[in-house]
Design a protein around this motif. Sequence first.
Motif, PDB file in Angstrom:
ATOM      1  N   SER A 109       0.827  -1.206   0.000  1.00 37.16           N
ATOM      2  CA  SER A 109       0.000   0.000   0.000  1.00 37.16           C
ATOM      3  C   SER A 109       0.864   1.261   0.000  1.00 37.16           C
ATOM      4  O   SER A 109       0.496   2.279  -0.599  1.00 37.16           O
ATOM      5  N   GLU A 110       2.021   1.178   0.636  1.00 34.92           N
ATOM      6  CA  GLU A 110       2.908   2.345   0.702  1.00 34.92           C
ATOM      7  C   GLU A 110       3.592   2.662  -0.625  1.00 34.92           C
ATOM      8  O   GLU A 110       4.282   3.676  -0.739  1.00 34.92           O
ATOM      9  N   ASP A 111       3.417   1.805  -1.623  1.00 35.10           N
ATOM     10  CA  ASP A 111       3.925   2.095  -2.970  1.00 35.10           C
ATOM     11  C   ASP A 111       2.956   2.971  -3.758  1.00 35.10           C
ATOM     12  O   ASP A 111       3.283   3.404  -4.875  1.00 35.10           O
ATOM     13  N   THR A 112       1.781   3.212  -3.198  1.00 36.05           N
ATOM     14  CA  THR A 112       0.797   4.056  -3.878  1.00 36.05           C
ATOM     15  C   THR A 112       1.356   5.464  -4.080  1.00 36.05           C
ATOM     16  O   THR A 112       1.791   6.111  -3.128  1.00 36.05           O
ATOM     17  N   ALA A 113       1.359   5.912  -5.336  1.00 34.64           N
ATOM     18  CA  ALA A 113       1.933   7.218  -5.677  1.00 34.64           C
ATOM     19  C   ALA A 113       1.748   7.465  -7.168  1.00 34.64           C
ATOM     20  O   ALA A 113       1.369   6.559  -7.916  1.00 34.64           O
ATOM     21  N   VAL A 114       2.058   8.687  -7.574  1.00 35.09           N
ATOM     22  CA  VAL A 114       2.234   8.975  -8.990  1.00 35.09           C
ATOM     23  C   VAL A 114       3.702   8.730  -9.317  1.00 35.09           C
ATOM     24  O   VAL A 114       4.582   9.240  -8.624  1.00 35.09           O
ATOM     25  N   TYR A 115       3.935   7.942 -10.352  1.00 36.22           N
ATOM     26  CA  TYR A 115       5.295   7.582 -10.752  1.00 36.22           C
ATOM     27  C   TYR A 115       5.691   8.389 -11.987  1.00 36.22           C
ATOM     28  O   TYR A 115       4.926   8.460 -12.961  1.00 36.22           O
ATOM     29  N   THR A 166       2.235   8.616 -14.008  1.00 34.29           N
ATOM     30  CA  THR A 166       1.212   7.591 -14.088  1.00 34.29           C
ATOM     31  C   THR A 166       0.872   7.139 -12.668  1.00 34.29           C
ATOM     32  O   THR A 166       1.762   6.916 -11.855  1.00 34.29           O
ATOM     33  N   GLN A 167      -0.422   7.042 -12.388  1.00 29.94           N
ATOM     34  CA  GLN A 167      -0.879   6.734 -11.027  1.00 29.94           C
ATOM     35  C   GLN A 167      -0.789   5.237 -10.767  1.00 29.94           C
ATOM     36  O   GLN A 167      -1.275   4.424 -11.574  1.00 29.94           O
ATOM     37  N   VAL A 168      -0.201   4.887  -9.638  1.00 32.29           N
ATOM     38  CA  VAL A 168      -0.188   3.503  -9.154  1.00 32.29           C
ATOM     39  C   VAL A 168      -0.904   3.491  -7.804  1.00 32.29           C
ATOM     40  O   VAL A 168      -0.509   4.216  -6.890  1.00 32.29           O
ATOM     41  N   THR A 169      -1.949   2.691  -7.714  1.00 34.41           N
ATOM     42  CA  THR A 169      -2.704   2.571  -6.475  1.00 34.41           C
ATOM     43  C   THR A 169      -2.712   1.113  -6.041  1.00 34.41           C
ATOM     44  O   THR A 169      -3.130   0.240  -6.806  1.00 34.41           O
ATOM     45  N   VAL A 170      -2.212   0.873  -4.831  1.00 33.00           N
ATOM     46  CA  VAL A 170      -2.164  -0.487  -4.286  1.00 33.00           C
ATOM     47  C   VAL A 170      -3.186  -0.562  -3.158  1.00 33.00           C
ATOM     48  O   VAL A 170      -3.021   0.062  -2.115  1.00 33.00           O
ATOM     49  N   SER A 171      -4.243  -1.309  -3.397  1.00 32.25           N
ATOM     50  CA  SER A 171      -5.343  -1.360  -2.430  1.00 32.25           C
ATOM     51  C   SER A 171      -6.164  -2.617  -2.645  1.00 32.25           C
ATOM     52  O   SER A 171      -6.316  -3.083  -3.779  1.00 32.25           O
ATOM     53  N   SER A 172      -6.699  -3.124  -1.544  1.00 32.26           N
ATOM     54  CA  SER A 172      -7.603  -4.280  -1.651  1.00 32.26           C
ATOM     55  C   SER A 172      -9.042  -3.818  -1.761  1.00 32.26           C
ATOM     56  O   SER A 172      -9.963  -4.638  -1.863  1.00 32.26           O
TER      57      SER A 172
END
Length: 115
Positions: free
Chosen positions: A87-93, A109-115
């Motif tokens: 989840s802590e990898d969630t960010a704009v890359y 590019t948006q990366v969202t890590v979530s269940s």
Amino acid sequence: QVQLVESGGGLVQPGGSLRLSCAASGFTFSSYAMSWYRQAPGKERELVARITNTGRTSYMDSVKGRFTISRDNAKNTVYLQMNSLKSEDTAVYYCHTVYRVVARWGQGTQVTVSS
């Protein structure tokens, strides 16, 4: 002119994988180091990974062993393979290079890590 165009972001569950791509144009890609940065909401932009023109790589500590940066000089493209996402990898890359002493950035590019 220099252009960096990222793709490959999205929504992924914890533990999943994504591969980001950055297509470069307007400069001799093979001669330049390329980097991936990220910026989470309310935080400063941070360097995630870097690859030199000779292929030497380096990573921030929190992604070592999970992320891999690579480049294809024939395609003028740099990649970021991200595994075991948290989840802590969630960010704009953002894709980044320095051309003629000026930092160049993609649009992100948006990366969202979530269940």
